[in-house]
Design an enzyme around this catalytic site. Structure first.
Site, PDB file in Angstrom:
ATOM      1  N   PRO A 177      51.762  30.438  45.267  1.00 58.69           N
ATOM      2  CA  PRO A 177      53.001  31.215  45.290  1.00 58.69           C
ATOM      3  C   PRO A 177      52.726  32.706  45.192  1.00 58.69           C
ATOM      4  O   PRO A 177      51.793  33.140  44.512  1.00 58.69           O
ATOM      5  CB  PRO A 177      53.748  30.708  44.053  1.00 58.69           C
ATOM      6  N   GLY A 191      52.689  36.252  43.889  1.00 58.25           N
ATOM      7  CA  GLY A 191      52.741  36.727  42.513  1.00 58.25           C
ATOM      8  C   GLY A 191      51.989  35.879  41.522  1.00 58.25           C
ATOM      9  O   GLY A 191      52.042  36.132  40.315  1.00 58.25           O
ATOM     10  N   THR A 216      34.113  46.873  45.823  1.00 56.74           N
ATOM     11  CA  THR A 216      34.405  48.233  46.257  1.00 56.74           C
ATOM     12  C   THR A 216      35.761  48.679  45.725  1.00 56.74           C
ATOM     13  O   THR A 216      36.617  47.871  45.379  1.00 56.74           O
ATOM     14  CB  THR A 216      34.400  48.349  47.793  1.00 56.74           C
ATOM     15  N   GLY A 236      47.119  32.178  50.850  1.00 58.26           N
ATOM     16  CA  GLY A 236      46.889  32.897  49.608  1.00 58.26           C
ATOM     17  C   GLY A 236      48.128  33.410  48.914  1.00 58.26           C
ATOM     18  O   GLY A 236      48.077  33.728  47.719  1.00 58.26           O
ATOM     19  N   LYS A 244      30.516  37.973  42.959  1.00 54.15           N
ATOM     20  CA  LYS A 244      31.086  38.982  43.854  1.00 54.15           C
ATOM     21  C   LYS A 244      29.926  39.838  44.340  1.00 54.15           C
ATOM     22  O   LYS A 244      29.402  40.674  43.599  1.00 54.15           O
ATOM     23  CB  LYS A 244      32.108  39.836  43.112  1.00 54.15           C
ATOM     24  N   GLY A 260      45.097  37.359  49.366  1.00 56.12           N
ATOM     25  CA  GLY A 260      45.146  36.442  48.230  1.00 56.12           C
ATOM     26  C   GLY A 260      43.839  35.748  47.949  1.00 56.12           C
ATOM     27  O   GLY A 260      43.798  34.701  47.308  1.00 56.12           O
ATOM     28  N   THR A 314      41.239  36.654  45.990  1.00 57.92           N
ATOM     29  CA  THR A 314      40.823  36.618  44.589  1.00 57.92           C
ATOM     30  C   THR A 314      41.611  35.588  43.804  1.00 57.92           C
ATOM     31  O   THR A 314      41.045  34.816  43.012  1.00 57.92           O
ATOM     32  CB  THR A 314      40.978  38.015  43.953  1.00 57.92           C
ATOM     33  N   GLU A 369      43.659  41.827  51.349  1.00 56.58           N
ATOM     34  CA  GLU A 369      44.948  41.615  50.690  1.00 56.58           C
ATOM     35  C   GLU A 369      45.629  40.329  51.154  1.00 56.58           C
ATOM     36  O   GLU A 369      46.841  40.301  51.382  1.00 56.58           O
ATOM     37  CB  GLU A 369      45.874  42.819  50.926  1.00 56.58           C
ATOM     38  N   ALA A 419      34.096  40.159  50.711  1.00 57.33           N
ATOM     39  CA  ALA A 419      34.895  41.385  50.766  1.00 57.33           C
ATOM     40  C   ALA A 419      35.659  41.384  52.075  1.00 57.33           C
ATOM     41  O   ALA A 419      35.052  41.438  53.148  1.00 57.33           O
ATOM     42  CB  ALA A 419      33.995  42.617  50.665  1.00 57.33           C
TER      43      ALA A 419
END
Length: 238
Positions: A200, A202, A41, A170, A37, A14, A16, A12, A111
């Site tokens: 940024p 979001g 998961t 990210g 990828k 950023g 992706t 988590e 991952a």
């Protein structure tokens, strides 16, 4: 740089959306881009995965997953729980090399962090990068705690004889606290690599057209963008 491995300092962070930004800039420059990828998961068979999201935002030409597992766990653990075969570093390297023969740029999104296990033998994204002799881009968080995880990741990249392209933040907060502002100067020091962007918070919720138009302004020149790290940092001088 036909193959670029994108890893994070954790989950988590950023990764992706950063992969999507790099892809968008490359596509806008007329390059053919593939996104790989190795192990997705935490999604069902009919759900969109990370690579699908990268393609949606960026317009990348080709998307490929090698395996997906339903539990939101490390790939080795998720594969074992699902009773499915894991994906090893050699499979990742072979798939990336095949895509590289047909595309100008292949982005391999890992991952979680660099040493998350893909199989029970301890194979990781770092092992795949070494097989490919591919550089590594590290995606980090902005705030307190990021210096430690970024330095540990950067040290491990170098310990394995890999090239560290740089660090991208990210998710840059709309209101940056003192730690985030200070980290703009400290991140490249602890990583011993340049700060190459800040997305940024979001950004993943942008409409694809808006995302693609804005992406060059989030990434520095080595990644094909126009983002100026010195100008960005000076605007947030603590």
């Amino acid at each position: 740089m036909p193959v670029l491995m994108v890893t994070g300092t954790g989950t988590e962070v950023g990764k992706t959306v950063t992969t999507a930004a790099v892809a968008a800039v490359a596509v806008a420059a007329g390059r053919s881009v593939a996104v790989l990828k190795p192990a997705q998961t935490g999604v069902g068979p009919d759900e969109r995965g990370d690579a699908d999201e990268v393609a949606r935002l960026s317009g990348a030409w080709t998307v490929r997953e090698l395996a997906r597992y339903p539990d939101p766990l490390a790939p080795a653990t998720a594969a074992r729980r699902a009773g499915l075969p894991p994906v090893g570093p050699r499979e990742v390297a072979e798939a990336a090399a095949k895509l590289a023969a047909e595309h100008d740029l292949v982005l391999v999104e890992g991952a979680g962090g660099l040493l998350v296990r893909f199989d029970d033998e301890g194979g990781t994204l770092a092992d795949a990068a070494r097989l490919l002799a591919a550089p590594v881009l590290v995606v980090a968080t902005a705030g307190l705690g990021t210096l430690n995880t970024t330095e540990l990741t950067a040290r491990e990249v170098r310990r394995r004889g890999l090239e560290l392209t740089g660090v991208v933040i990210g998710s840059w907060p709309g209101t940056a606290d003192l730690a985030s502002r200070c980290n703009l100067a400290d991140l490249p020091v602890v990583a011993q690599a340049p700060l190459l962007g800040a997305l940024p918070a979001g950004a993943g919720a942008y409409a694809p057209a808006d995302f693609r138009a804005a992406a060059p302004g989030w990434l520095a020149a080595p990644l094909g963008g126009s983002w100026d790290p010195e100008a960005f940092a000076s605007s947030y001088t603590p």
